[in-house]
Design a protein around this motif. Structure first.
Motif, PDB file in Angstrom:
ATOM      1  N   ALA A  64      94.835  97.797  44.530  1.00  0.00           N
ATOM      2  CA  ALA A  64      95.928  98.766  44.591  1.00  0.00           C
ATOM      3  C   ALA A  64      96.458  98.885  46.014  1.00  0.00           C
ATOM      4  O   ALA A  64      97.679  98.975  46.231  1.00  0.00           O
ATOM      5  CB  ALA A  64      95.459 100.128  44.087  1.00  0.00           C
ATOM      6  N   ASN A  65      95.576  98.856  46.996  1.00  0.00           N
ATOM      7  CA  ASN A  65      96.003  98.926  48.390  1.00  0.00           C
ATOM      8  C   ASN A  65      96.730  97.659  48.822  1.00  0.00           C
ATOM      9  O   ASN A  65      97.715  97.735  49.559  1.00  0.00           O
ATOM     10  CB  ASN A  65      94.810  99.195  49.304  1.00  0.00           C
ATOM     11  N   TYR A  66      96.262  96.514  48.386  1.00  0.00           N
ATOM     12  CA  TYR A  66      96.968  95.269  48.709  1.00  0.00           C
ATOM     13  C   TYR A  66      98.345  95.235  48.044  1.00  0.00           C
ATOM     14  O   TYR A  66      99.317  94.767  48.636  1.00  0.00           O
ATOM     15  CB  TYR A  66      96.147  94.040  48.315  1.00  0.00           C
ATOM     16  N   LEU A  67      98.443  95.709  46.826  1.00  0.00           N
ATOM     17  CA  LEU A  67      99.742  95.796  46.155  1.00  0.00           C
ATOM     18  C   LEU A  67     100.659  96.756  46.896  1.00  0.00           C
ATOM     19  O   LEU A  67     101.845  96.459  47.109  1.00  0.00           O
ATOM     20  CB  LEU A  67      99.568  96.240  44.702  1.00  0.00           C
ATOM     21  N   ALA A  68     100.121  97.885  47.327  1.00  0.00           N
ATOM     22  CA  ALA A  68     100.921  98.880  48.039  1.00  0.00           C
ATOM     23  C   ALA A  68     101.453  98.329  49.350  1.00  0.00           C
ATOM     24  O   ALA A  68     102.647  98.474  49.658  1.00  0.00           O
ATOM     25  CB  ALA A  68     100.101 100.144  48.291  1.00  0.00           C
ATOM     26  N   ILE A  69     100.620  97.685  50.122  1.00  0.00           N
ATOM     27  CA  ILE A  69     101.068  97.168  51.418  1.00  0.00           C
ATOM     28  C   ILE A  69     102.055  96.021  51.235  1.00  0.00           C
ATOM     29  O   ILE A  69     102.999  95.860  52.022  1.00  0.00           O
ATOM     30  CB  ILE A  69      99.868  96.774  52.312  1.00  0.00           C
ATOM     31  N   THR A  70     101.896  95.237  50.192  1.00  0.00           N
ATOM     32  CA  THR A  70     102.846  94.155  49.919  1.00  0.00           C
ATOM     33  C   THR A  70     104.206  94.714  49.513  1.00  0.00           C
ATOM     34  O   THR A  70     105.248  94.236  49.988  1.00  0.00           O
ATOM     35  CB  THR A  70     102.298  93.234  48.821  1.00  0.00           C
ATOM     36  N   LEU A  71     104.215  95.727  48.660  1.00  0.00           N
ATOM     37  CA  LEU A  71     105.484  96.333  48.244  1.00  0.00           C
ATOM     38  C   LEU A  71     106.178  97.053  49.399  1.00  0.00           C
ATOM     39  O   LEU A  71     107.403  96.996  49.534  1.00  0.00           O
ATOM     40  CB  LEU A  71     105.248  97.294  47.078  1.00  0.00           C
ATOM     41  N   VAL A 140      97.962 103.290  40.558  1.00  0.00           N
ATOM     42  CA  VAL A 140      99.158 102.460  40.538  1.00  0.00           C
ATOM     43  C   VAL A 140     100.010 102.914  39.363  1.00  0.00           C
ATOM     44  O   VAL A 140      99.701 102.644  38.208  1.00  0.00           O
ATOM     45  CB  VAL A 140      98.808 100.960  40.414  1.00  0.00           C
ATOM     46  N   ALA A 141     101.075 103.626  39.681  1.00  0.00           N
ATOM     47  CA  ALA A 141     102.001 104.102  38.649  1.00  0.00           C
ATOM     48  C   ALA A 141     103.212 103.186  38.619  1.00  0.00           C
ATOM     49  O   ALA A 141     103.619 102.615  39.646  1.00  0.00           O
ATOM     50  CB  ALA A 141     102.417 105.532  38.939  1.00  0.00           C
ATOM     51  N   LEU A 142     103.797 103.070  37.455  1.00  0.00           N
ATOM     52  CA  LEU A 142     104.981 102.242  37.308  1.00  0.00           C
ATOM     53  C   LEU A 142     106.137 102.781  38.155  1.00  0.00           C
ATOM     54  O   LEU A 142     106.931 102.008  38.690  1.00  0.00           O
ATOM     55  CB  LEU A 142     105.390 102.165  35.833  1.00  0.00           C
ATOM     56  N   SER A 143     106.191 104.091  38.327  1.00  0.00           N
ATOM     57  CA  SER A 143     107.267 104.680  39.132  1.00  0.00           C
ATOM     58  C   SER A 143     107.162 104.256  40.594  1.00  0.00           C
ATOM     59  O   SER A 143     108.181 104.074  41.261  1.00  0.00           O
ATOM     60  CB  SER A 143     107.242 106.204  39.016  1.00  0.00           C
ATOM     61  N   ASP A 144     105.950 104.067  41.105  1.00  0.00           N
ATOM     62  CA  ASP A 144     105.775 103.605  42.479  1.00  0.00           C
ATOM     63  C   ASP A 144     106.252 102.173  42.647  1.00  0.00           C
ATOM     64  O   ASP A 144     106.942 101.840  43.618  1.00  0.00           O
ATOM     65  CB  ASP A 144     104.306 103.704  42.899  1.00  0.00           C
ATOM     66  N   ILE A 145     105.901 101.328  41.701  1.00  0.00           N
ATOM     67  CA  ILE A 145     106.325  99.931  41.756  1.00  0.00           C
ATOM     68  C   ILE A 145     107.835  99.828  41.628  1.00  0.00           C
ATOM     69  O   ILE A 145     108.489  99.091  42.379  1.00  0.00           O
ATOM     70  CB  ILE A 145     105.602  99.108  40.668  1.00  0.00           C
ATOM     71  N   VAL A 146     108.406 100.587  40.696  1.00  0.00           N
ATOM     72  CA  VAL A 146     109.864 100.575  40.504  1.00  0.00           C
ATOM     73  C   VAL A 146     110.576 101.098  41.742  1.00  0.00           C
ATOM     74  O   VAL A 146     111.620 100.574  42.141  1.00  0.00           O
ATOM     75  CB  VAL A 146     110.246 101.385  39.241  1.00  0.00           C
ATOM     76  N   TYR A 147     110.009 102.098  42.399  1.00  0.00           N
ATOM     77  CA  TYR A 147     110.611 102.655  43.606  1.00  0.00           C
ATOM     78  C   TYR A 147     110.718 101.594  44.691  1.00  0.00           C
ATOM     79  O   TYR A 147     111.778 101.389  45.280  1.00  0.00           O
ATOM     80  CB  TYR A 147     109.781 103.843  44.093  1.00  0.00           C
ATOM     81  N   TYR A 148     109.630 100.904  44.975  1.00  0.00           N
ATOM     82  CA  TYR A 148     109.651  99.907  46.042  1.00  0.00           C
ATOM     83  C   TYR A 148     110.487  98.686  45.663  1.00  0.00           C
ATOM     84  O   TYR A 148     111.185  98.122  46.511  1.00  0.00           O
ATOM     85  CB  TYR A 148     108.233  99.492  46.424  1.00  0.00           C
TER      86      TYR A 148
END
Length: 169
Positions: A64-71, A140-148
């Protein structure tokens, strides 16, 4: 893009048989792949740490942290690319990018503290740090991924529009 304009090579790129979006996406993709490679190199540390710790580290939290930093890196680079398309000077583009990212990370969340109700939830949603901190906690919420992804596509779209405007000047 600002350095391309300063060096005079932007005119050469604009006369090439490529679409403006291909130019902007190519510039963004080059910088994103460089940053992604750096992030990927750091992946060795959790692998080594997982072997040294007896119960192992939390794989879900790590991913989740690697996904966050990549986004976050993708959206930062897209916004920087878009702002660079608007400026002729790379230092002005840097400071404008820094101001916009500071605004999106810190300043836009301040009204959420003061306001209540719908206004507070809107400013909370617009704050980049809130989405990052929730992903950093392992959620990891879909709204976070959609936001980035929306910020990334908005940056690439604005960069394309800026290059299109320069082409017709």
């Amino acid at each position: 893009m600002a350095d391309e304009h300063r060096n005079g090579t932007l005119e050469l790129l604009l006369t090439a048989p490529i679409h403006e979006s291909e130019l902007v996406i190519g510039k963004w993709l080059g910088s994103f792949l460089f940053v992604f490679l750096i992030i990927l190199v750091t992946f060795i540390y959790p692998i080594v740490l997982n072997g040294l710790v007896t119960p192992g580290i939390d794989q879900g939290l790590m991913m989740a942290n690697y996904l966050a930093i990549t986004l976050v890196a993708a959206s930062f680079l897209a916004i920087g690319t878009a702002i660079s398309c608007f400026f002729n000077n790379q230092f002005a583009a840097f400071f404008a990018t820094l101001a916009v990212l500071f605004f999106l990370w810190v300043v836009i969340g301040w009204p959420a503290v003061v306001m209540q109700g719908t206004g507070s939830s809107i400013f909370t949603y617009l704050s980049m740090s809130n989405h990052f901190s929730s992903m950093q906690a392992g959620t990891v919420a879909l709204s976070d991924i959609v936001y980035y992804l929306s910020l990334t596509s908005l940056g690439l779209f604005l960069g394309t529009v800026a290059v299109e405007i320069r082409r017709w000047k």
